[in-house]
Design a protein around this motif. Structure first.
Motif, PDB file in Angstrom:
ATOM      1  N   ARG A  32      83.188   0.255  43.193  1.00  0.00           N
ATOM      2  CA  ARG A  32      81.762  -0.036  42.947  1.00  0.00           C
ATOM      3  C   ARG A  32      80.875   0.770  43.896  1.00  0.00           C
ATOM      4  O   ARG A  32      79.786   1.194  43.533  1.00  0.00           O
ATOM      5  N   ASN A  35      80.805   4.198  42.398  1.00  0.00           N
ATOM      6  CA  ASN A  35      79.876   4.155  41.262  1.00  0.00           C
ATOM      7  C   ASN A  35      78.426   4.250  41.723  1.00  0.00           C
ATOM      8  O   ASN A  35      77.624   4.993  41.154  1.00  0.00           O
ATOM      9  N   SER A  36      78.117   3.465  42.751  1.00  0.00           N
ATOM     10  CA  SER A  36      76.738   3.420  43.260  1.00  0.00           C
ATOM     11  C   SER A  36      76.308   4.788  43.788  1.00  0.00           C
ATOM     12  O   SER A  36      75.188   5.245  43.538  1.00  0.00           O
ATOM     13  N   ALA A  39      75.840   7.202  40.945  1.00  0.00           N
ATOM     14  CA  ALA A  39      74.546   6.917  40.311  1.00  0.00           C
ATOM     15  C   ALA A  39      73.402   7.480  41.150  1.00  0.00           C
ATOM     16  O   ALA A  39      72.401   7.987  40.613  1.00  0.00           O
ATOM     17  N   THR A  40      73.573   7.434  42.482  1.00  0.00           N
ATOM     18  CA  THR A  40      72.551   7.995  43.379  1.00  0.00           C
ATOM     19  C   THR A  40      72.425   9.499  43.157  1.00  0.00           C
ATOM     20  O   THR A  40      71.319  10.044  43.057  1.00  0.00           O
TER      21      THR A  40
ATOM     22  N   HIS B 178      79.040 -11.852  41.052  1.00  0.00           N
ATOM     23  CA  HIS B 178      79.986 -11.097  41.889  1.00  0.00           C
ATOM     24  C   HIS B 178      79.519 -11.138  43.335  1.00  0.00           C
ATOM     25  O   HIS B 178      78.366 -11.468  43.606  1.00  0.00           O
ATOM     26  N   ASP B 179      80.433 -10.828  44.256  1.00  0.00           N
ATOM     27  CA  ASP B 179      80.084 -10.693  45.679  1.00  0.00           C
ATOM     28  C   ASP B 179      79.311 -11.884  46.251  1.00  0.00           C
ATOM     29  O   ASP B 179      78.252 -11.713  46.879  1.00  0.00           O
ATOM     30  N   GLY B 250      72.306   1.301  38.668  1.00  0.00           N
ATOM     31  CA  GLY B 250      73.593   1.090  39.348  1.00  0.00           C
ATOM     32  C   GLY B 250      73.619   1.573  40.782  1.00  0.00           C
ATOM     33  O   GLY B 250      74.681   1.756  41.353  1.00  0.00           O
ATOM     34  N   GLN B 252      73.241   0.774  44.517  1.00  0.00           N
ATOM     35  CA  GLN B 252      73.152  -0.310  45.496  1.00  0.00           C
ATOM     36  C   GLN B 252      72.807   0.315  46.844  1.00  0.00           C
ATOM     37  O   GLN B 252      73.476   1.255  47.261  1.00  0.00           O
TER      38      GLN B 252
END
Lengths: 139, 406
Positions: A32, A35-36, A39-40, B178-179, B250, B252
Protein backbone atom coordinates in the motif's frame (compact mmCIF):
# COMPACT_ATOMS: atom_id res chain seq x y z
CA UNK A 1 11.66 -15.38 40.35
CA UNK A 2 13.32 -17.75 37.90
CA UNK A 3 9.98 -18.53 36.23
CA UNK A 4 9.36 -14.79 35.77
CA UNK A 5 12.64 -14.48 33.86
CA UNK A 6 11.70 -17.48 31.77
CA UNK A 7 8.39 -15.83 30.85
CA UNK A 8 10.16 -12.62 29.94
CA UNK A 9 12.64 -14.45 27.71
CA UNK A 10 9.78 -16.36 26.08
CA UNK A 11 7.86 -13.12 25.49
CA UNK A 12 10.95 -11.44 24.04
CA UNK A 13 11.65 -14.41 21.77
CA UNK A 14 8.04 -14.48 20.56
CA UNK A 15 8.03 -10.74 19.90
CA UNK A 16 11.32 -10.94 18.00
CA UNK A 17 10.12 -13.93 16.01
CA UNK A 18 6.86 -12.17 15.14
CA UNK A 19 8.79 -9.08 14.12
CA UNK A 20 10.94 -10.86 11.58
CA UNK A 21 8.58 -13.57 10.32
CA UNK A 22 7.25 -13.00 6.79
CA UNK A 23 3.53 -12.27 6.74
CA UNK A 24 0.93 -11.38 4.13
CA UNK A 25 -0.31 -8.57 6.36
CA UNK A 26 3.10 -6.90 6.45
CA UNK A 27 3.46 -7.35 2.71
CA UNK A 28 0.06 -5.77 2.21
CA UNK A 29 1.12 -2.77 4.29
CA UNK A 30 4.30 -2.32 2.25
CA UNK A 31 2.44 -2.71 -1.04
CA UNK A 32 0.00 0.00 0.00
CA UNK A 33 2.97 2.30 0.64
CA UNK A 34 4.30 1.39 -2.84
CA UNK A 35 0.86 2.15 -4.31
CA UNK A 36 0.71 5.50 -2.55
CA UNK A 37 4.14 6.55 -3.86
CA UNK A 38 3.35 5.35 -7.37
CA UNK A 39 0.16 7.45 -7.20
CA UNK A 40 2.29 10.39 -6.03
CA UNK A 41 4.62 9.99 -9.02
CA UNK A 42 1.63 9.92 -11.34
CA UNK A 43 -0.03 12.92 -9.74
CA UNK A 44 3.10 15.08 -9.67
CA UNK A 45 3.95 14.22 -13.30
CA UNK A 46 0.44 15.06 -14.45
CA UNK A 47 0.60 18.31 -12.51
CA UNK A 48 3.94 19.11 -14.22
CA UNK A 49 2.47 18.34 -17.64
CA UNK A 50 -0.32 20.85 -16.87
CA UNK A 51 2.18 23.43 -15.52
CA UNK A 52 0.72 23.22 -12.04
CA UNK A 53 4.01 22.55 -10.22
CA UNK A 54 7.58 23.79 -10.73
CA UNK A 55 10.17 21.54 -12.34
CA UNK A 56 12.53 21.45 -9.36
CA UNK A 57 9.77 20.16 -7.10
CA UNK A 58 8.69 17.58 -9.68
CA UNK A 59 12.21 16.17 -10.00
CA UNK A 60 12.65 16.21 -6.23
CA UNK A 61 9.40 14.30 -5.67
CA UNK A 62 10.13 11.75 -8.38
CA UNK A 63 13.58 11.24 -6.86
CA UNK A 64 12.08 10.76 -3.40
CA UNK A 65 9.60 8.26 -4.90
CA UNK A 66 12.48 6.28 -6.37
CA UNK A 67 14.34 6.29 -3.05
CA UNK A 68 11.25 5.13 -1.19
CA UNK A 69 10.53 2.38 -3.72
CA UNK A 70 14.14 1.24 -3.39
CA UNK A 71 13.80 1.06 0.40
CA UNK A 72 10.55 -0.83 -0.05
CA UNK A 73 12.42 -3.49 -2.04
CA UNK A 74 14.57 -4.22 1.01
CA UNK A 75 11.57 -4.31 3.33
CA UNK A 76 9.51 -6.50 1.01
CA UNK A 77 12.42 -8.94 0.66
CA UNK A 78 12.30 -9.33 4.46
CA UNK A 79 8.57 -9.42 5.13
CA UNK A 80 7.00 -11.03 2.04
CA UNK A 81 5.97 -14.69 2.28
CA UNK A 82 7.95 -16.87 -0.12
CA UNK A 83 5.08 -17.45 -2.58
CA UNK A 84 4.59 -13.70 -3.20
CA UNK A 85 8.16 -12.50 -2.79
CA UNK A 86 9.47 -12.79 -6.35
CA UNK A 87 6.35 -11.31 -7.96
CA UNK A 88 6.30 -8.40 -5.50
CA UNK A 89 10.01 -7.65 -5.92
CA UNK A 90 9.76 -7.85 -9.70
CA UNK A 91 6.81 -5.45 -9.86
CA UNK A 92 8.30 -2.92 -7.45
CA UNK A 93 11.63 -3.01 -9.34
CA UNK A 94 9.73 -2.31 -12.54
CA UNK A 95 7.95 0.64 -10.89
CA UNK A 96 11.25 2.01 -9.62
CA UNK A 97 12.73 1.89 -13.13
CA UNK A 98 9.67 3.59 -14.61
CA UNK A 99 9.86 6.41 -12.07
CA UNK A 100 13.56 6.81 -12.83
CA UNK A 101 12.67 7.10 -16.51
CA UNK A 102 10.05 9.74 -15.66
CA UNK A 103 12.60 11.80 -13.75
CA UNK A 104 14.93 11.76 -16.78
CA UNK A 105 12.07 12.77 -19.07
CA UNK A 106 11.17 15.72 -16.83
CA UNK A 107 14.83 16.69 -16.80
CA UNK A 108 14.88 16.58 -20.62
CA UNK A 109 11.52 18.41 -20.84
CA UNK A 110 10.25 15.51 -22.94
CA UNK A 111 6.51 15.83 -22.39
CA UNK A 112 5.48 13.38 -25.10
CA UNK A 113 7.64 10.59 -23.71
CA UNK A 114 6.46 11.34 -20.19
CA UNK A 115 2.82 11.02 -21.25
CA UNK A 116 3.62 7.56 -22.65
CA UNK A 117 5.57 6.51 -19.56
CA UNK A 118 2.68 7.66 -17.36
CA UNK A 119 0.50 5.16 -19.19
CA UNK A 120 3.08 2.43 -18.46
CA UNK A 121 3.09 3.45 -14.80
CA UNK A 122 -0.70 3.21 -14.63
CA UNK A 123 -0.57 -0.28 -16.17
CA UNK A 124 2.10 -1.38 -13.71
CA UNK A 125 0.10 -0.02 -10.77
CA UNK A 126 -2.95 -1.89 -12.03
CA UNK A 127 -0.85 -5.03 -12.37
CA UNK A 128 0.10 -4.71 -8.72
CA UNK A 129 -3.51 -4.65 -7.50
CA UNK A 130 -4.20 -8.43 -7.55
CA UNK A 131 -1.18 -8.94 -5.31
CA UNK A 132 -2.33 -6.16 -2.97
CA UNK A 133 -5.73 -7.82 -2.75
CA UNK A 134 -4.36 -11.32 -2.25
CA UNK A 135 -2.00 -10.24 0.50
CA UNK A 136 -4.82 -8.25 2.15
CA UNK A 137 -7.18 -11.22 2.18
CA UNK A 138 -4.79 -13.76 3.65
CA UNK A 139 -4.34 -13.98 7.44
CA UNK B 1 -19.15 48.17 23.46
CA UNK B 2 -16.43 50.78 22.79
CA UNK B 3 -14.99 50.83 19.24
CA UNK B 4 -11.50 50.19 20.66
CA UNK B 5 -12.72 47.01 22.37
CA UNK B 6 -14.41 45.87 19.17
CA UNK B 7 -11.15 46.46 17.30
CA UNK B 8 -9.21 44.53 19.95
CA UNK B 9 -11.64 41.61 19.72
CA UNK B 10 -11.51 41.65 15.91
CA UNK B 11 -7.71 41.70 15.93
CA UNK B 12 -7.63 38.91 18.50
CA UNK B 13 -9.99 36.74 16.45
CA UNK B 14 -8.16 37.40 13.20
CA UNK B 15 -4.77 36.62 14.75
CA UNK B 16 -6.16 33.47 16.36
CA UNK B 17 -7.36 32.29 12.94
CA UNK B 18 -4.04 33.18 11.32
CA UNK B 19 -2.08 31.56 14.13
CA UNK B 20 -4.16 28.40 14.49
CA UNK B 21 -2.32 26.23 12.01
CA UNK B 22 1.09 24.88 12.81
CA UNK B 23 3.15 21.96 11.62
CA UNK B 24 1.21 19.53 13.80
CA UNK B 25 -2.22 20.67 12.63
CA UNK B 26 -1.15 20.58 8.96
CA UNK B 27 0.59 17.20 9.17
CA UNK B 28 -2.07 15.40 11.18
CA UNK B 29 -5.02 16.81 9.20
CA UNK B 30 -3.33 16.05 5.87
CA UNK B 31 -2.50 12.51 6.92
CA UNK B 32 -6.02 12.00 8.30
CA UNK B 33 -7.74 13.25 5.14
CA UNK B 34 -5.46 11.40 2.73
CA UNK B 35 -5.70 8.08 4.57
CA UNK B 36 -9.22 8.03 6.00
CA UNK B 37 -11.14 10.63 3.98
CA UNK B 38 -13.57 12.56 6.20
CA UNK B 39 -13.66 9.90 8.92
CA UNK B 40 -11.55 11.88 11.41
CA UNK B 41 -13.43 15.19 11.27
CA UNK B 42 -14.79 14.43 14.76
CA UNK B 43 -11.32 14.53 16.30
CA UNK B 44 -10.71 18.10 15.07
CA UNK B 45 -14.04 19.21 16.50
CA UNK B 46 -13.44 17.46 19.82
CA UNK B 47 -9.97 19.03 20.07
CA UNK B 48 -11.38 22.45 19.26
CA UNK B 49 -14.02 22.31 22.01
CA UNK B 50 -11.31 21.32 24.52
CA UNK B 51 -8.86 23.99 23.41
CA UNK B 52 -11.50 26.76 23.48
CA UNK B 53 -12.41 25.86 27.07
CA UNK B 54 -8.81 25.67 28.29
CA UNK B 55 -7.56 28.78 26.47
CA UNK B 56 -10.49 30.78 27.85
CA UNK B 57 -9.58 29.63 31.37
CA UNK B 58 -5.88 30.47 30.91
CA UNK B 59 -6.85 33.99 29.82
CA UNK B 60 -9.39 34.41 32.63
CA UNK B 61 -6.85 33.28 35.23
CA UNK B 62 -4.28 35.80 33.92
CA UNK B 63 -6.76 38.67 33.57
CA UNK B 64 -8.22 38.31 37.08
CA UNK B 65 -5.29 37.06 39.15
CA UNK B 66 -2.45 38.70 37.17
CA UNK B 67 -0.77 35.30 37.34
CA UNK B 68 0.32 33.24 34.40
CA UNK B 69 -0.63 29.56 34.45
CA UNK B 70 2.90 28.59 35.51
CA UNK B 71 2.93 31.21 38.29
CA UNK B 72 -0.40 29.90 39.53
CA UNK B 73 0.72 26.25 39.52
CA UNK B 74 4.00 27.10 41.26
CA UNK B 75 2.33 29.19 43.97
CA UNK B 76 -0.71 27.02 44.56
CA UNK B 77 0.72 23.51 44.10
CA UNK B 78 4.38 24.11 44.84
CA UNK B 79 7.58 23.77 42.83
CA UNK B 80 7.63 20.03 43.55
CA UNK B 81 4.44 19.57 41.53
CA UNK B 82 5.46 22.05 38.84
CA UNK B 83 8.79 20.43 38.08
CA UNK B 84 7.27 17.34 36.43
CA UNK B 85 5.04 19.14 33.89
CA UNK B 86 7.83 21.68 33.41
CA UNK B 87 10.38 19.07 32.34
CA UNK B 88 7.78 17.27 30.21
CA UNK B 89 6.71 20.51 28.55
CA UNK B 90 10.30 21.55 27.83
CA UNK B 91 11.00 18.16 26.22
CA UNK B 92 7.85 18.30 24.09
CA UNK B 93 8.44 21.96 23.19
CA UNK B 94 11.93 21.01 22.03
CA UNK B 95 10.66 18.34 19.66
CA UNK B 96 7.73 20.43 18.44
CA UNK B 97 10.04 23.42 17.85
CA UNK B 98 12.35 21.19 15.80
CA UNK B 99 9.33 20.03 13.81
CA UNK B 100 8.17 23.64 13.25
CA UNK B 101 11.66 24.63 12.07
CA UNK B 102 11.47 21.54 9.84
CA UNK B 103 8.16 22.79 8.43
CA UNK B 104 9.71 26.14 7.48
CA UNK B 105 12.73 24.36 5.98
CA UNK B 106 10.49 22.06 3.92
CA UNK B 107 8.55 25.09 2.65
CA UNK B 108 11.86 26.63 1.54
CA UNK B 109 12.90 23.32 -0.02
CA UNK B 110 9.64 23.24 -2.01
CA UNK B 111 10.25 26.75 -3.29
CA UNK B 112 13.98 26.55 -3.98
CA UNK B 113 14.73 22.87 -4.49
CA UNK B 114 17.57 23.12 -1.93
CA UNK B 115 17.43 20.30 0.66
CA UNK B 116 15.70 21.22 3.94
CA UNK B 117 18.75 20.48 6.09
CA UNK B 118 20.60 23.45 4.60
CA UNK B 119 17.85 25.80 5.74
CA UNK B 120 17.81 24.78 9.42
CA UNK B 121 20.49 27.20 10.60
CA UNK B 122 19.30 30.27 8.60
CA UNK B 123 15.73 29.64 9.78
CA UNK B 124 16.87 29.31 13.40
CA UNK B 125 18.82 32.55 13.04
CA UNK B 126 15.78 34.37 11.60
CA UNK B 127 13.62 33.13 14.50
CA UNK B 128 16.20 34.18 17.04
CA UNK B 129 16.67 37.60 15.41
CA UNK B 130 12.94 38.35 15.49
CA UNK B 131 12.72 37.28 19.13
CA UNK B 132 15.77 39.35 20.03
CA UNK B 133 14.75 42.51 18.17
CA UNK B 134 10.96 42.24 18.06
CA UNK B 135 8.36 42.79 20.74
CA UNK B 136 5.33 40.79 21.81
CA UNK B 137 2.82 42.78 19.76
CA UNK B 138 4.80 42.30 16.57
CA UNK B 139 5.21 38.57 17.08
CA UNK B 140 1.63 37.99 18.19
CA UNK B 141 -0.09 40.18 15.60
CA UNK B 142 2.32 40.56 12.68
CA UNK B 143 3.08 36.91 12.02
CA UNK B 144 -0.46 35.77 12.81
CA UNK B 145 -1.89 38.28 10.32
CA UNK B 146 0.43 36.82 7.67
CA UNK B 147 -0.91 33.44 8.75
CA UNK B 148 -4.27 34.35 7.23
CA UNK B 149 -2.77 32.95 4.03
CA UNK B 150 -3.72 29.54 5.45
CA UNK B 151 -7.33 30.41 4.61
CA UNK B 152 -6.32 29.14 1.15
CA UNK B 153 -7.26 25.67 2.44
CA UNK B 154 -10.80 26.86 3.25
CA UNK B 155 -11.09 28.57 -0.14
CA UNK B 156 -9.89 25.39 -1.90
CA UNK B 157 -12.41 23.31 0.06
CA UNK B 158 -15.26 25.56 -1.08
CA UNK B 159 -13.98 25.36 -4.65
CA UNK B 160 -13.92 21.57 -4.51
CA UNK B 161 -17.62 21.40 -3.45
CA UNK B 162 -17.34 18.76 -0.72
CA UNK B 163 -20.33 16.55 -0.05
CA UNK B 164 -22.01 17.83 3.10
CA UNK B 165 -23.30 14.33 3.81
CA UNK B 166 -19.74 12.96 3.88
CA UNK B 167 -18.55 15.87 6.02
CA UNK B 168 -21.48 15.39 8.38
CA UNK B 169 -20.84 11.65 8.60
CA UNK B 170 -17.29 12.44 9.76
CA UNK B 171 -18.68 14.19 12.82
CA UNK B 172 -19.56 10.82 14.34
CA UNK B 173 -16.63 8.59 15.26
CA UNK B 174 -16.69 5.38 13.23
CA UNK B 175 -14.21 2.53 12.88
CA UNK B 176 -12.18 2.41 9.65
CA UNK B 177 -12.17 -0.55 7.24
CA UNK B 178 -8.38 -0.84 7.46
CA UNK B 179 -5.47 0.19 9.69
CA UNK B 180 -7.45 0.61 12.92
CA UNK B 181 -4.31 1.22 14.99
CA UNK B 182 -3.12 3.89 12.55
CA UNK B 183 -6.58 5.50 12.62
CA UNK B 184 -6.48 5.87 16.41
CA UNK B 185 -2.85 6.99 16.30
CA UNK B 186 -3.80 9.81 13.93
CA UNK B 187 -6.84 10.69 16.07
CA UNK B 188 -4.59 10.96 19.16
CA UNK B 189 -2.06 13.01 17.17
CA UNK B 190 -4.78 15.40 15.97
CA UNK B 191 -5.93 15.91 19.56
CA UNK B 192 -2.31 16.38 20.67
CA UNK B 193 -1.77 18.91 17.88
CA UNK B 194 -4.87 20.96 18.70
CA UNK B 195 -4.77 20.80 22.51
CA UNK B 196 -1.18 22.01 22.56
CA UNK B 197 -0.05 22.79 26.12
CA UNK B 198 2.19 25.57 24.84
CA UNK B 199 -0.94 27.45 23.79
CA UNK B 200 -2.18 27.77 27.38
CA UNK B 201 1.16 28.88 28.79
CA UNK B 202 1.75 31.24 25.89
CA UNK B 203 -1.77 32.67 26.03
CA UNK B 204 -1.67 33.38 29.78
CA UNK B 205 1.82 34.90 29.50
CA UNK B 206 0.64 37.00 26.56
CA UNK B 207 -2.32 38.24 28.61
CA UNK B 208 0.09 39.44 31.29
CA UNK B 209 2.38 41.02 28.67
CA UNK B 210 -0.64 42.82 27.21
CA UNK B 211 -1.67 44.03 30.69
CA UNK B 212 -5.10 42.36 30.74
CA UNK B 213 -7.37 43.07 33.69
CA UNK B 214 -10.85 41.95 34.76
CA UNK B 215 -12.26 44.33 32.14
CA UNK B 216 -10.75 42.16 29.44
CA UNK B 217 -12.64 39.01 30.38
CA UNK B 218 -15.15 39.71 27.61
CA UNK B 219 -12.38 40.10 25.02
CA UNK B 220 -10.84 36.88 26.28
CA UNK B 221 -14.12 35.02 25.87
CA UNK B 222 -14.66 36.27 22.29
CA UNK B 223 -11.08 35.75 21.20
CA UNK B 224 -10.78 32.23 22.62
CA UNK B 225 -14.23 31.14 21.45
CA UNK B 226 -14.51 32.66 18.01
CA UNK B 227 -10.77 32.82 17.24
CA UNK B 228 -10.11 29.17 18.05
CA UNK B 229 -13.46 28.13 16.57
CA UNK B 230 -12.82 29.80 13.23
CA UNK B 231 -9.18 28.70 13.40
CA UNK B 232 -10.26 25.08 13.53
CA UNK B 233 -12.10 25.64 10.24
CA UNK B 234 -8.68 26.10 8.64
CA UNK B 235 -7.62 22.74 10.09
CA UNK B 236 -10.81 21.20 8.76
CA UNK B 237 -9.95 22.78 5.41
CA UNK B 238 -6.62 20.93 5.31
CA UNK B 239 -8.36 17.64 6.13
CA UNK B 240 -11.11 18.26 3.58
CA UNK B 241 -8.71 19.15 0.74
CA UNK B 242 -6.59 16.09 1.49
CA UNK B 243 -9.75 13.96 1.55
CA UNK B 244 -11.02 15.40 -1.73
CA UNK B 245 -7.75 15.50 -3.67
CA UNK B 246 -5.22 13.01 -2.27
CA UNK B 247 -7.53 10.27 -0.93
CA UNK B 248 -9.28 9.53 -4.28
CA UNK B 249 -5.89 9.46 -6.03
CA UNK B 250 -4.54 6.91 -3.54
CA UNK B 251 -1.85 9.22 -2.15
CA UNK B 252 -1.33 8.74 1.58
CA UNK B 253 0.74 11.52 3.11
CA UNK B 254 4.05 10.07 4.32
CA UNK B 255 6.05 13.20 3.52
CA UNK B 256 5.48 16.90 2.92
CA UNK B 257 6.34 16.47 -0.78
CA UNK B 258 3.12 14.48 -1.12
CA UNK B 259 1.09 16.97 0.92
CA UNK B 260 2.28 19.82 -1.33
CA UNK B 261 0.15 18.42 -4.16
CA UNK B 262 -3.14 18.97 -2.39
CA UNK B 263 -3.81 22.56 -3.49
CA UNK B 264 -2.59 22.16 -7.07
CA UNK B 265 -5.78 20.47 -8.27
CA UNK B 266 -8.21 23.20 -7.13
CA UNK B 267 -5.88 26.22 -7.46
CA UNK B 268 -3.29 25.28 -10.09
CA UNK B 269 0.29 26.53 -9.77
CA UNK B 270 -0.91 29.22 -7.30
CA UNK B 271 -2.02 26.35 -5.09
CA UNK B 272 1.52 25.02 -4.98
CA UNK B 273 2.96 28.39 -3.93
CA UNK B 274 0.11 28.92 -1.45
CA UNK B 275 0.82 25.55 0.16
CA UNK B 276 4.51 26.39 0.53
CA UNK B 277 3.72 29.86 1.89
CA UNK B 278 1.07 28.52 4.30
CA UNK B 279 3.40 25.83 5.61
CA UNK B 280 6.31 28.25 5.94
CA UNK B 281 4.43 31.11 7.61
CA UNK B 282 2.31 28.91 9.90
CA UNK B 283 5.38 27.00 11.11
CA UNK B 284 7.49 30.15 11.45
CA UNK B 285 4.81 31.81 13.59
CA UNK B 286 4.43 28.70 15.72
CA UNK B 287 8.22 28.39 16.08
CA UNK B 288 8.35 31.95 17.46
CA UNK B 289 5.55 31.17 19.91
CA UNK B 290 7.08 27.89 21.10
CA UNK B 291 10.53 29.43 21.59
CA UNK B 292 8.94 32.22 23.62
CA UNK B 293 6.76 29.74 25.50
CA UNK B 294 9.79 27.75 26.64
CA UNK B 295 11.54 30.90 27.79
CA UNK B 296 8.33 31.98 29.57
CA UNK B 297 7.82 28.74 31.45
CA UNK B 298 11.46 28.38 32.50
CA UNK B 299 11.74 32.02 33.63
CA UNK B 300 8.39 31.95 35.44
CA UNK B 301 9.20 28.64 37.16
CA UNK B 302 12.45 30.00 38.57
CA UNK B 303 11.15 33.51 39.24
CA UNK B 304 13.45 35.24 36.72
CA UNK B 305 12.68 38.47 34.90
CA UNK B 306 10.70 37.71 31.79
CA UNK B 307 8.92 39.49 28.95
CA UNK B 308 9.29 39.67 25.20
CA UNK B 309 8.72 43.40 25.36
CA UNK B 310 11.70 43.84 27.72
CA UNK B 311 15.14 44.53 26.28
CA UNK B 312 17.24 41.31 26.31
CA UNK B 313 19.55 43.04 28.82
CA UNK B 314 16.65 43.41 31.28
CA UNK B 315 15.70 39.73 30.98
CA UNK B 316 19.06 38.14 30.22
CA UNK B 317 18.29 34.59 31.40
CA UNK B 318 14.91 34.66 29.63
CA UNK B 319 16.62 35.64 26.38
CA UNK B 320 19.38 33.07 26.93
CA UNK B 321 16.78 30.28 27.20
CA UNK B 322 15.18 30.95 23.81
CA UNK B 323 18.58 31.53 22.19
CA UNK B 324 19.95 28.15 23.28
CA UNK B 325 16.63 26.40 22.63
CA UNK B 326 16.18 27.64 19.05
CA UNK B 327 19.66 26.67 17.90
CA UNK B 328 19.58 23.29 19.69
CA UNK B 329 16.23 22.42 18.09
CA UNK B 330 17.60 23.39 14.67
CA UNK B 331 20.35 20.77 15.02
CA UNK B 332 17.69 18.01 14.83
CA UNK B 333 16.84 19.24 11.34
CA UNK B 334 20.47 19.74 10.38
CA UNK B 335 21.21 16.07 11.01
CA UNK B 336 18.35 15.18 8.67
CA UNK B 337 15.58 13.81 10.90
CA UNK B 338 12.38 13.46 8.83
CA UNK B 339 10.23 16.50 9.74
CA UNK B 340 6.88 14.76 9.17
CA UNK B 341 7.74 11.70 11.24
CA UNK B 342 9.12 13.95 14.00
CA UNK B 343 5.89 15.98 13.89
CA UNK B 344 3.65 12.94 14.28
CA UNK B 345 5.85 11.57 17.07
CA UNK B 346 5.83 14.92 18.92
CA UNK B 347 2.06 15.23 18.63
CA UNK B 348 1.56 11.79 20.19
CA UNK B 349 4.05 12.71 22.93
CA UNK B 350 2.09 15.91 23.55
CA UNK B 351 -0.96 13.74 24.25
CA UNK B 352 1.08 11.85 26.89
CA UNK B 353 1.83 14.97 28.95
CA UNK B 354 -1.64 16.54 28.67
CA UNK B 355 -3.03 15.30 32.03
CA UNK B 356 -0.18 17.03 33.88
CA UNK B 357 -1.02 20.28 32.13
CA UNK B 358 -4.81 20.11 32.40
CA UNK B 359 -5.18 18.89 35.99
CA UNK B 360 -4.14 22.21 37.63
CA UNK B 361 -6.96 24.02 35.77
CA UNK B 362 -9.48 22.30 38.01
CA UNK B 363 -7.75 23.56 41.14
CA UNK B 364 -6.77 27.07 40.03
CA UNK B 365 -10.04 27.92 38.33
CA UNK B 366 -11.97 27.08 41.52
CA UNK B 367 -9.71 28.97 43.90
CA UNK B 368 -11.33 32.26 44.89
CA UNK B 369 -8.00 33.72 45.95
CA UNK B 370 -7.00 33.60 42.27
CA UNK B 371 -10.12 34.06 40.21
CA UNK B 372 -12.51 35.56 42.77
CA UNK B 373 -16.06 35.65 41.56
CA UNK B 374 -14.91 34.59 38.08
CA UNK B 375 -14.30 31.02 39.20
CA UNK B 376 -15.61 28.10 37.16
CA UNK B 377 -19.28 27.24 37.28
CA UNK B 378 -20.56 23.66 37.23
CA UNK B 379 -20.55 23.58 33.45
CA UNK B 380 -16.94 24.71 33.07
CA UNK B 381 -15.91 22.26 35.79
CA UNK B 382 -17.75 19.42 34.06
CA UNK B 383 -15.92 20.28 30.83
CA UNK B 384 -12.54 20.31 32.62
CA UNK B 385 -13.29 16.98 34.31
CA UNK B 386 -14.25 15.44 30.98
CA UNK B 387 -11.10 16.84 29.36
CA UNK B 388 -8.96 15.46 32.21
CA UNK B 389 -10.58 12.04 31.82
CA UNK B 390 -10.00 12.16 28.07
CA UNK B 391 -6.38 13.26 28.43
CA UNK B 392 -5.71 10.37 30.84
CA UNK B 393 -7.03 7.93 28.24
CA UNK B 394 -4.94 9.63 25.54
CA UNK B 395 -1.83 9.51 27.72
CA UNK B 396 -2.27 5.78 28.30
CA UNK B 397 -2.93 4.83 24.68
CA UNK B 398 -0.58 7.26 22.90
CA UNK B 399 2.64 5.26 23.19
CA UNK B 400 1.14 1.80 22.41
CA UNK B 401 -0.58 3.37 19.38
CA UNK B 402 2.69 5.00 18.35
CA UNK B 403 4.27 1.52 18.31
CA UNK B 404 1.36 -0.26 16.63
CA UNK B 405 0.10 2.37 14.25
CA UNK B 406 2.65 5.18 14.12
Amino acid sequence: MRSRYAWMILLLATTTACGTQPSSQDLNKELRTVNSWAATAKMVSLAWLHNRVPEAYTKQTLHKTQETLHQELDTIAKVAPLKHRDTALQQVTQLEQTVQQMETQVDQQNRTALTQTLQDLSNQVQGLQPLVQQSGEQP
Amino acid sequence: MKPQKVLEIALGIVTSIGGFLDVGAIATAAEAGSTFGFQLVWSILLGTVCVIALVEMSGRLAAVSKHTLIDGVRERLGFGFLVIPLIAEIAVDFLVLAAEIGGVCIALQLVTGISFQWWALPVAFAIWLLLWKGNFGFIENGISLLGLITLAFVFATIKLHPSLTQLGAGLLPTLPQHDTAHYFFIAVSILGAIISPYLFYFYSSGAIESGWSEEDIGINRWVSGLGMGFGSIVSLGVLAVAALVLYPNGVQVDSYEQAALMLTQPLGICGFWLFAASLGIACFGAALEISLDTAYIVAQSFGWNWGESLHPKQAARFSAVYTVFVFLAATLMMIGIDPLQLTLFSMALTAVILPLVVLPFLILMNDESYVGSHRNGWMSNSVVILIIAMTFVLAIVAIPLEILGG
